[in-house]
Scaffold this motif. Structure first.
Motif, mmCIF file in Angstrom:
data_model
loop_
_atom_site.group_PDB
_atom_site.id
_atom_site.type_symbol
_atom_site.label_atom_id
_atom_site.label_comp_id
_atom_site.label_asym_id
_atom_site.label_seq_id
_atom_site.Cartn_x
_atom_site.Cartn_y
_atom_site.Cartn_z
ATOM 1 N N ARG A 74 0.793 -1.688 0.380
ATOM 2 C CA ARG A 74 -0.196 0.124 -0.250
ATOM 3 C C ARG A 74 1.138 1.355 0.041
ATOM 4 O O ARG A 74 1.753 1.713 0.801
ATOM 5 C CB ARG A 74 -0.567 0.262 1.217
ATOM 6 C CG ARG A 74 -2.164 -1.028 0.794
ATOM 7 C CD ARG A 74 -2.864 -0.946 2.156
ATOM 8 N NE ARG A 74 -3.639 -0.107 2.667
ATOM 9 C CZ ARG A 74 -4.966 0.267 2.170
ATOM 10 N NH1 ARG A 74 -5.418 -0.266 1.341
ATOM 11 N NH2 ARG A 74 -5.510 1.491 2.398
ATOM 12 N N MET A 75 0.773 2.405 -1.550
ATOM 13 C CA MET A 75 1.312 3.062 -1.122
ATOM 14 C C MET A 75 0.919 4.138 -1.115
ATOM 15 O O MET A 75 -0.538 4.362 -2.247
ATOM 16 C CB MET A 75 2.386 3.055 -2.252
ATOM 17 C CG MET A 75 2.743 4.078 -2.754
ATOM 18 S SD MET A 75 4.694 4.075 -1.873
ATOM 19 C CE MET A 75 5.578 2.796 -3.087
ATOM 20 N N GLY A 76 1.025 5.334 -0.658
ATOM 21 C CA GLY A 76 0.343 6.496 0.019
ATOM 22 C C GLY A 76 0.909 7.621 -0.563
ATOM 23 O O GLY A 76 2.037 7.602 -0.888
ATOM 24 N N ALA A 77 0.341 8.769 -1.035
ATOM 25 C CA ALA A 77 0.410 9.808 -1.730
ATOM 26 C C ALA A 77 0.026 10.894 -2.050
ATOM 27 O O ALA A 77 -1.481 10.920 -2.084
ATOM 28 C CB ALA A 77 0.727 9.271 -3.948
ATOM 29 N N ALA A 78 0.275 12.038 -0.892
ATOM 30 C CA ALA A 78 -0.234 13.535 -1.526
ATOM 31 C C ALA A 78 0.405 14.878 -1.354
ATOM 32 O O ALA A 78 1.621 14.822 -1.559
ATOM 33 C CB ALA A 78 -0.906 14.050 0.402
ATOM 34 N N ASN A 131 -1.296 23.227 0.583
ATOM 35 C CA ASN A 131 -1.782 23.979 2.094
ATOM 36 C C ASN A 131 -0.905 22.967 2.882
ATOM 37 O O ASN A 131 -1.337 21.491 3.287
ATOM 38 C CB ASN A 131 -3.147 23.550 2.057
ATOM 39 C CG ASN A 131 -3.519 24.719 3.959
ATOM 40 O OD1 ASN A 131 -3.132 23.827 4.920
ATOM 41 N ND2 ASN A 131 -4.357 24.887 3.461
ATOM 42 N N PRO A 132 0.020 23.234 3.621
ATOM 43 C CA PRO A 132 1.072 22.717 4.183
ATOM 44 C C PRO A 132 -0.320 21.930 4.493
ATOM 45 O O PRO A 132 1.038 20.639 5.591
ATOM 46 C CB PRO A 132 1.596 23.615 5.325
ATOM 47 C CG PRO A 132 1.941 25.077 4.029
ATOM 48 C CD PRO A 132 0.490 24.749 3.403
ATOM 49 N N GLN A 133 -0.700 22.415 6.122
ATOM 50 C CA GLN A 133 -1.299 21.599 7.676
ATOM 51 C C GLN A 133 -2.119 20.391 6.845
ATOM 52 O O GLN A 133 -1.892 19.760 7.449
ATOM 53 C CB GLN A 133 -2.692 22.328 8.347
ATOM 54 C CG GLN A 133 -3.519 21.948 9.112
ATOM 55 C CD GLN A 133 -2.281 21.778 10.634
ATOM 56 O OE1 GLN A 133 -1.220 22.506 10.822
ATOM 57 N NE2 GLN A 133 -2.529 20.478 10.954
ATOM 58 N N GLN A 134 -2.692 20.683 5.952
ATOM 59 C CA GLN A 134 -3.698 19.895 4.780
ATOM 60 C C GLN A 134 -2.613 18.704 4.415
ATOM 61 O O GLN A 134 -2.704 17.399 4.567
ATOM 62 C CB GLN A 134 -4.178 20.046 3.942
ATOM 63 C CG GLN A 134 -5.487 21.276 3.978
ATOM 64 C CD GLN A 134 -6.444 20.108 4.950
ATOM 65 O OE1 GLN A 134 -6.658 19.653 4.822
ATOM 66 N NE2 GLN A 134 -7.627 21.118 5.335
ATOM 67 N N ALA A 135 -1.294 18.659 3.459
ATOM 68 C CA ALA A 135 0.311 18.365 3.981
ATOM 69 C C ALA A 135 -0.258 17.495 4.770
ATOM 70 O O ALA A 135 0.378 16.209 4.908
ATOM 71 C CB ALA A 135 1.476 18.872 2.705
ATOM 72 N N ILE A 136 -0.071 17.395 5.746
ATOM 73 C CA ILE A 136 0.253 16.895 7.270
ATOM 74 C C ILE A 136 -0.773 16.213 7.505
ATOM 75 O O ILE A 136 -0.161 14.750 8.057
ATOM 76 C CB ILE A 136 0.971 18.015 7.953
ATOM 77 C CG1 ILE A 136 2.521 18.747 8.015
ATOM 78 C CG2 ILE A 136 0.929 17.443 9.643
ATOM 79 C CD1 ILE A 136 2.746 19.596 9.092
ATOM 80 N N GLN A 137 -1.583 16.443 7.721
ATOM 81 C CA GLN A 137 -3.088 15.519 7.829
ATOM 82 C C GLN A 137 -2.837 14.537 6.813
ATOM 83 O O GLN A 137 -4.106 13.097 7.643
ATOM 84 C CB GLN A 137 -4.477 16.882 7.925
ATOM 85 C CG GLN A 137 -3.971 17.806 9.140
ATOM 86 C CD GLN A 137 -5.643 18.399 8.909
ATOM 87 O OE1 GLN A 137 -6.203 18.204 7.958
ATOM 88 N NE2 GLN A 137 -5.508 19.569 9.640
ATOM 89 N N ALA A 138 -2.812 14.907 5.708
ATOM 90 C CA ALA A 138 -2.598 13.854 4.932
ATOM 91 C C ALA A 138 -2.300 12.630 4.967
ATOM 92 O O ALA A 138 -2.295 11.279 4.924
ATOM 93 C CB ALA A 138 -2.538 14.116 3.305
ATOM 94 N N ALA A 139 -1.111 12.755 5.620
ATOM 95 C CA ALA A 139 0.360 11.901 6.153
ATOM 96 C C ALA A 139 -0.236 11.126 7.521
ATOM 97 O O ALA A 139 -0.319 9.901 7.660
ATOM 98 C CB ALA A 139 1.540 11.989 6.241
ATOM 99 N N GLN A 140 -0.662 12.433 8.422
ATOM 100 C CA GLN A 140 -0.958 11.256 9.260
ATOM 101 C C GLN A 140 -2.315 10.152 8.768
ATOM 102 O O GLN A 140 -2.882 9.311 9.524
ATOM 103 C CB GLN A 140 -1.346 12.347 10.245
ATOM 104 C CG GLN A 140 -0.605 13.134 10.932
ATOM 105 C CD GLN A 140 -0.863 14.229 11.652
ATOM 106 O OE1 GLN A 140 -2.231 14.567 11.731
ATOM 107 N NE2 GLN A 140 -0.282 14.601 12.792
ATOM 108 N N ARG A 141 -3.570 10.993 7.898
ATOM 109 C CA ARG A 141 -4.514 10.192 8.306
ATOM 110 C C ARG A 141 -4.237 8.639 6.920
ATOM 111 O O ARG A 141 -4.303 7.215 7.338
ATOM 112 C CB ARG A 141 -5.438 10.454 6.973
ATOM 113 C CG ARG A 141 -6.473 9.779 6.442
ATOM 114 C CD ARG A 141 -7.849 10.608 6.284
ATOM 115 N NE ARG A 141 -8.713 9.864 5.484
ATOM 116 C CZ ARG A 141 -9.981 10.246 5.603
ATOM 117 N NH1 ARG A 141 -10.126 11.150 5.547
ATOM 118 N NH2 ARG A 141 -11.583 9.357 4.947
ATOM 119 N N LEU A 142 -2.877 8.668 5.800
ATOM 120 C CA LEU A 142 -2.849 7.679 5.125
ATOM 121 C C LEU A 142 -1.768 6.569 5.760
ATOM 122 O O LEU A 142 -2.247 5.723 5.727
ATOM 123 C CB LEU A 142 -1.439 7.896 4.451
ATOM 124 C CG LEU A 142 -1.918 8.569 2.642
ATOM 125 C CD1 LEU A 142 -0.603 9.696 2.399
ATOM 126 C CD2 LEU A 142 -2.347 7.771 2.093
#
Length: 402
Positions: A30-34, A85-96
């Motif tokens: 499973r590979m995540g990308a944001a 959006n930097p905050q969205q990038a952080i949240q996306a990584a956390q969610r992934l």
């Protein structure tokens, strides 16, 4: 806020595995990308980031997946829009990591997003191989985040090589000493302009005009108006895609045509040539490739066939190379354990074969072989300066907008 995408081939592999009574963990990685799909940097990511990522996944799955020990493992890609959006990038990584439980993550798009996401990648224990971050903070970042690796190059080298191109042209009597210097006011542009200013002045150039503008600004007529009034021999803009196009538009409208016209990110995009046509002959920008290299030509052909568009002449291949490196580390270790793969990447003795050519990392997790400056010549954005790469061609004067 989020959009999840699974590649068709990976989904088929999942269905087959389920039908055979196998665990997904045994058959897929499973590979995540944001990265931006909306916001100011979406245009650049649509050219450079997403097609290269999806192409690597597609080709890997078409080949049967990665050989991980005694198993072939296909790739399942989970995508999120970080909205520039930097905050969205952080949240996306956390969610992934926590909800999607991906095995690995693709580094974000752009210097600013990579800097914003670096702490969360480190905290979560994910290798972070970036093909779109250009910064002189690499030594400090490598010390702070030993999981972070850089393929595209350092700010000072880009600025130095740009200045050296100008020095060569001045020594040949083609230009004088007057330079207009502008930048987008984000992490990338501010750092590039600061270093560029120092290198240019050290080499005897006079900065006759200097300006910055916010990310996302489209009305850049005042910037070009100020630069034109200063009558420079060279115009250098450390710009992102939207402003690269807008600056060029305004330069054409105002017939601002110094003998060196340099814009940064997106100058290497095929869309830049499609937009402006033959007028950009002689325009310079960041990056470049050896356009005559057979490996790049094969990559470009596959990119066009898969994505319906050509890659850019710089960071598309670098983005693709980051996944080649990760895939080779996974296969070499025979493991999808992140700590095991990270330890392999941190071993400086390893070299990776990529679309860029050989890549290895020094003590700063920095690959020291990369393109730095390119120029549109005969309809192709060719590298005119590089570190450790062959195929650079001589710089030419910009003769004005046709």
């Amino acid at each position: 806020m989020y959009r999840r995408t699974f590649t068709q081939l990976a989904a088929a592999a999942v269905a087959l595995a389920a039908g055979a009574g196998m665990s997904l963990a045994q058959d897929t990685i499973r590979m995540g990308a944001a990265a931006p799909q909306t916001g100011p940097l979406a245009g650049g990511a649509t050219v450079t980031h997403w097609p290269a990522v999806r192409l690597w996944v597609h080709q890997t799955n078409e080949a049967g997946g990665l050989q991980v020990g005694d198993r072939r493992m296909t790739i399942e890609l989970v995508e999120y829009d970080d909205q520039t959006n930097p905050q969205q990038a952080i949240q996306a990584a956390q969610r992934l990591a926590t909800q999607d439980q991906v095995d690995f993550m693709v580094a974000p798009y752009s210097t600013g997003m990579n800097l914003a996401a670096a702490p969360i990648f480190a905290q979560l224990g994910y290798p972070m191989i970036t093909g779109t971050a250009v910064t002189d903070q690499q030594p400090a970042l490598a010390q702070q985040f030993p999981n972070m690796f850089f393929v595209l190059g350092r700010t000072s080298v880009m600025a130095e090589d740009t200045a050296h191109v100008l020095v060569g042209m001045r020594d040949r009597g083609e230009i004088g000493n007057r330079v207009a210097l502008v930048n987008v006011a984000d992490a990338f542009g501010i750092e590039m302009a600061g270093i560029s200013r120092g290198v240019l002045e050290e080499n005897g150039f006079e900065i006759v005009y200097e300006s910055s503008y916010p990310l996302g600004t489209q009305d850049l007529a005042p910037v070009i108006d100020g630069a034109k009034a200063a009558t420079p021999d060279a115009f250098i803009a450390w710009s992102y895609p939207g402003d690269t196009f807008a600056l060029t538009d305004q330069a054409i409208v105002q017939n601002f045509a110094p003998h060196v016209f340099f814009t940064a990110v997106a100058t290497a995009f095929p869309g830049y040539a499609a937009r402006f046509g033959d007028q950009i002959e002689g325009v310079m920008g960041m990056g470049g490739v050896n356009a005559d290299d057979a490996a790049f030509q094969a990559f470009a052909e596959a990119h066009m066939e898969f994505a319906g568009q050509a890659p850019d002449y710089w960071a598309s291949a670098a983005t693709y190379a980051t996944l080649e490196i990760l895939g080779q580390a996974i296969e070499a270790t025979g493991s999808i354990d992140r700590a095991t793969v990270l330890a392999y990447l941190q071993d400086r003795s390893h070299e990776y074969e990529t679309i860029l050519g050989p890549v290895n990392f020094n003590e700063n997790n920095d690959n020291e072989r990369y393109w730095t400056v390119g120029q549109w010549q005969d309809g192709v954005f060719r590298g005119i300066a590089a570190r450790g790469r062959d195929g650079a061609v001589a710089a030419e004067l910009f003769d004005g907008w046709n």
